[in-house]
Design a protein around this motif. Structure first.
Motif, mmCIF file in Angstrom:
data_model
loop_
_atom_site.group_PDB
_atom_site.id
_atom_site.type_symbol
_atom_site.label_atom_id
_atom_site.label_comp_id
_atom_site.label_asym_id
_atom_site.label_seq_id
_atom_site.Cartn_x
_atom_site.Cartn_y
_atom_site.Cartn_z
ATOM 1 N N GLY A 26 -4.959 -4.200 9.673
ATOM 2 C CA GLY A 26 -3.521 -3.947 9.617
ATOM 3 C C GLY A 26 -2.714 -5.200 9.946
ATOM 4 N N TYR A 61 -6.408 6.606 1.703
ATOM 5 C CA TYR A 61 -6.159 5.300 1.068
ATOM 6 C C TYR A 61 -6.673 5.256 -0.377
ATOM 7 N N SER A 69 0.836 -1.204 0.000
ATOM 8 C CA SER A 69 0.000 0.000 0.000
ATOM 9 C C SER A 69 0.869 1.251 0.000
ATOM 10 N N GLU A 72 4.524 1.558 4.608
ATOM 11 C CA GLU A 72 3.389 2.445 4.322
ATOM 12 C C GLU A 72 3.234 3.510 5.409
ATOM 13 N N ILE A 91 -11.542 5.011 4.012
ATOM 14 C CA ILE A 91 -10.758 5.776 4.992
ATOM 15 C C ILE A 91 -9.928 6.785 4.200
ATOM 16 N N LEU A 145 -10.459 -2.369 3.826
ATOM 17 C CA LEU A 145 -10.645 -1.078 3.142
ATOM 18 C C LEU A 145 -11.450 -1.246 1.856
ATOM 19 N N TYR A 155 -5.124 2.950 -2.949
ATOM 20 C CA TYR A 155 -5.117 1.523 -2.605
ATOM 21 C C TYR A 155 -6.514 0.899 -2.580
ATOM 22 N N ASP A 172 -8.189 0.203 14.589
ATOM 23 C CA ASP A 172 -7.485 -0.995 14.120
ATOM 24 C C ASP A 172 -6.306 -1.295 15.033
ATOM 25 N N SER A 194 -8.537 -6.394 1.676
ATOM 26 C CA SER A 194 -8.346 -5.592 2.887
ATOM 27 C C SER A 194 -9.733 -5.135 3.282
HETATM 28 C C1 VSD Z 1 -17.033 -1.492 15.980
HETATM 29 C C2 VSD Z 1 -16.712 -1.167 14.569
HETATM 30 C C3 VSD Z 1 -16.215 0.193 14.306
HETATM 31 C C4 VSD Z 1 -15.672 0.320 12.940
HETATM 32 C C5 VSD Z 1 -14.806 1.522 12.786
HETATM 33 C C6 VSD Z 1 -14.136 1.603 11.468
HETATM 34 C C7 VSD Z 1 -12.716 2.018 11.631
HETATM 35 C C8 VSD Z 1 -11.901 1.854 10.402
HETATM 36 C C9 VSD Z 1 -10.597 1.153 10.658
HETATM 37 C C10 VSD Z 1 -9.829 1.033 9.388
HETATM 38 C C11 VSD Z 1 -8.839 -0.055 9.444
HETATM 39 C C12 VSD Z 1 -8.183 -0.250 8.131
HETATM 40 C C13 VSD Z 1 -7.216 -1.387 8.161
HETATM 41 C C14 VSD Z 1 -6.730 -1.667 6.780
HETATM 42 C C15 VSD Z 1 -5.302 -2.008 6.690
HETATM 43 C C16 VSD Z 1 -4.786 -1.937 5.297
HETATM 44 O O1 VSD Z 1 -5.286 -2.513 4.385
HETATM 45 C C17 VSD Z 1 -3.639 -1.050 5.126
HETATM 46 N N1 VSD Z 1 -2.727 -1.161 6.198
HETATM 47 C C18 VSD Z 1 -2.976 -1.241 3.808
HETATM 48 O O2 VSD Z 1 -1.963 -2.150 3.818
#
Ligand code: VSD
Ligand code: NDP
Length: 383
Positions: free
Chosen positions: A273, A223, A156, A282, A220, A215, A226, A297, A213
């Motif tokens: 993550g 990103y 990413s 990244e 978000i 994502l 990606y 995360d 992912s």
């Molecule tokens: C109870 C629920 C609440 C939900 C809240 C939403 C919060 C969003 C968290 C976003 C996390 C994204 C991780 C992706 C990692 C990735 O793909 C990158 N590191 C690329 O490599």
């Protein structure tokens, strides 16, 4: 809590007398409906933990190709599958990392005398290279196609849409989407090649696995180079999971007409993550706002992600998440994708859609407040 502790605290006679007293005044239809509901819930929970089901992903003696298998999650998957008795080929560009991965797999092997390991250096953004990889693996595997292909290659490059040069956006599409699509294309062209009834042998089900992912489900800020490429993989996976049924249907008639050599199943893993070399990299270009928005995360280790994904494959899941927040993110975007469990996924999507009524406005207002407070990226904040 340890399940044994739960059982120790469980007093059946008291529970039965409690249930009896609370239900003794209840009508038969209500009792029936409650019993049905309890059965459905218990069945769903049992299914979620894999009780009573057979292993849908037995890799012992199978030949597996893992793209991006020299680092991070791909390497962790390679090591896990080696420990489970698979023959593994790792594919990536850098030879030195591939050699190390092969050495580590050998050290982890369940039976080093039965299993074999190999690496191929290739840039999978090139479709010709993907064809070569599948051909080379087949030759190495005594003429038999690989049984499992797991696409893990990718990295990413976060940043704000306008700040990232347009060629970097295109390059992300190449490394994320096209490495996966090229690999899938070369693999399926091989697997789905028509075999006449006389040439059919007993071949176990084959698995094509994509790595996406969460994502792909939830936007978000930061990103944009990606997430669209990951969302494209999800769409490819959903489309293929339907298209493959035509081939699987033909496979049932292999005794009387041309058909593929095996039944094929598609799966996609959606990690959060992962604490990998790619992640460290990244973090260097990731905007501070993005770090703040993804605070929920808690990154997992590559081996945790690999183990959780493999257990889900063993349960036969299709869209796979690796932790609770990931499942909630999937739940809000499940839409028309095939479900792992009708009841479980439906309840998850109801819960998630309620949660996300609040989450999306919250993410947007955090972005707005960030701009108000800090001004444009790179500019001097207002004093
Ligand atoms: C109870 C629920 C609440 C939900 C809240 C939403 C919060 C969003 C968290 C976003 C996390 C994204 C991780 C992706 C990692 C990735 O793909 C990158 N590191 C690329 O490599
Ligand atoms: N890290 C994270 O936080 C998350 C990652 N993911 C996804 O999980 C997968 C694994 O990520 P991660 O563990 O971070 O991986 P790493 O970045 O640590 O490793 C990436 C692997 O892909 C290979 N690779 C990269 N580009 C190519 C290419 N063009 N052709 C062939 N191989 C290539 C690399 O080797 P080489 O460079 O030598 O070619 C390496 O083996 C990726 O698809 C990623 O997008 C999903 C969610 C979160």
């Amino acid at each position: 809590m340890d399940p044994r502790e739960l059982i120790a605290h469980f007093h059946l006679p008291q529970l039965l007398s409690f249930l009896h007293s609370s239900y003794s005044n209840t009508s038969t239809p209500i009792l029936g409906a409650s019993a049905l509901l309890c059965t459905i819930i218990l069945y769903t929970i049992a299914k979620m933990f894999g009780f009573g089901s057979q292993n849908e992903f037995n890799v012992e003696g199978q030949t597996v190709v893992i793209t991006g298998g020299s680092d991070g999650m791909g390497k962790a998957v390679a090591l896990e599958l080696s420990a489970k008795g698979a023959n593994v080929v790792v594919v990536a560009r850098t030879v030195s990392k591939l050699v190390t991965a092969v050495d580590e797999m050998k050290a982890k092997a369940a039976n080093i005398f039965k299993q074999k390991f190999h690496y191929i250096s290739a840039d999978l953004t090139d479709p010709v290279e993907c064809e070569r990889v599948i051909a080379e693996v087949t030759t190495w595997n005594s003429g038999a196609a690989p049984d499992i292909v797991w696409c893990c290659a990718g990295f990413s490059r976060p940043g704000y849409f306008v700040d990232v040069p347009i060629q970097d956006h295109r390059q992300q599409m190449d490394t994320i989407y096209w490495t996966a699509a090229n690999t899938a294309h070369a693999t399926l062209r091989n697997w789905l090649n028509p075999v006449p009834p006389s040439g059919q042998m007993k071949t176990p089900r084959r698995h094509l696995i994509f790595t996406c992912s969460t994502l792909a489900f939830v936007p978000i800020a930061g990103y944009s180079p990606y997430s669209p490429a990951k969302a494209a993989i999800r769409s490819l996976s959903d489309t293929l999971s339907q298209e493959i049924e035509m081939y699987n249907g033909a496979y049932t008639q292999r005794h009387r007409s041309d058909a593929p050599a095996a039944d094929v199943k598609i799966h996609t893993v959606f990690p959060m993550g992962i604490l990998s070399p790619g992640f460290d990299n990244e973090q260097k270009t990731k905007p501070e706002l993005t770090k703040k928005l993804e605070e929920a995360d808690k990154p997992q280790t590559p081996s945790e992600v690999a183990q959780i994904s493999i257990r889900a494959l063993e349960r036969g899941e299709y869209l796979i998440t690796t932790n609770f927040v990931g499942s909630v993110m999937k739940g809000t975007a499940l839409g028309p994708s095939p479900k792992n469990s009708i009841v479980g996924d439906t309840m998850l999507s109801w819960l998630s859609n309620l949660v996300f009524l609040q989450v999306i406005p919250d993410l947007r207002s955090k972005a707005f407040a960030w701009g108000k407070q800090n001004g444009l990226p790179g500019s001097t904040p207002a004093s």
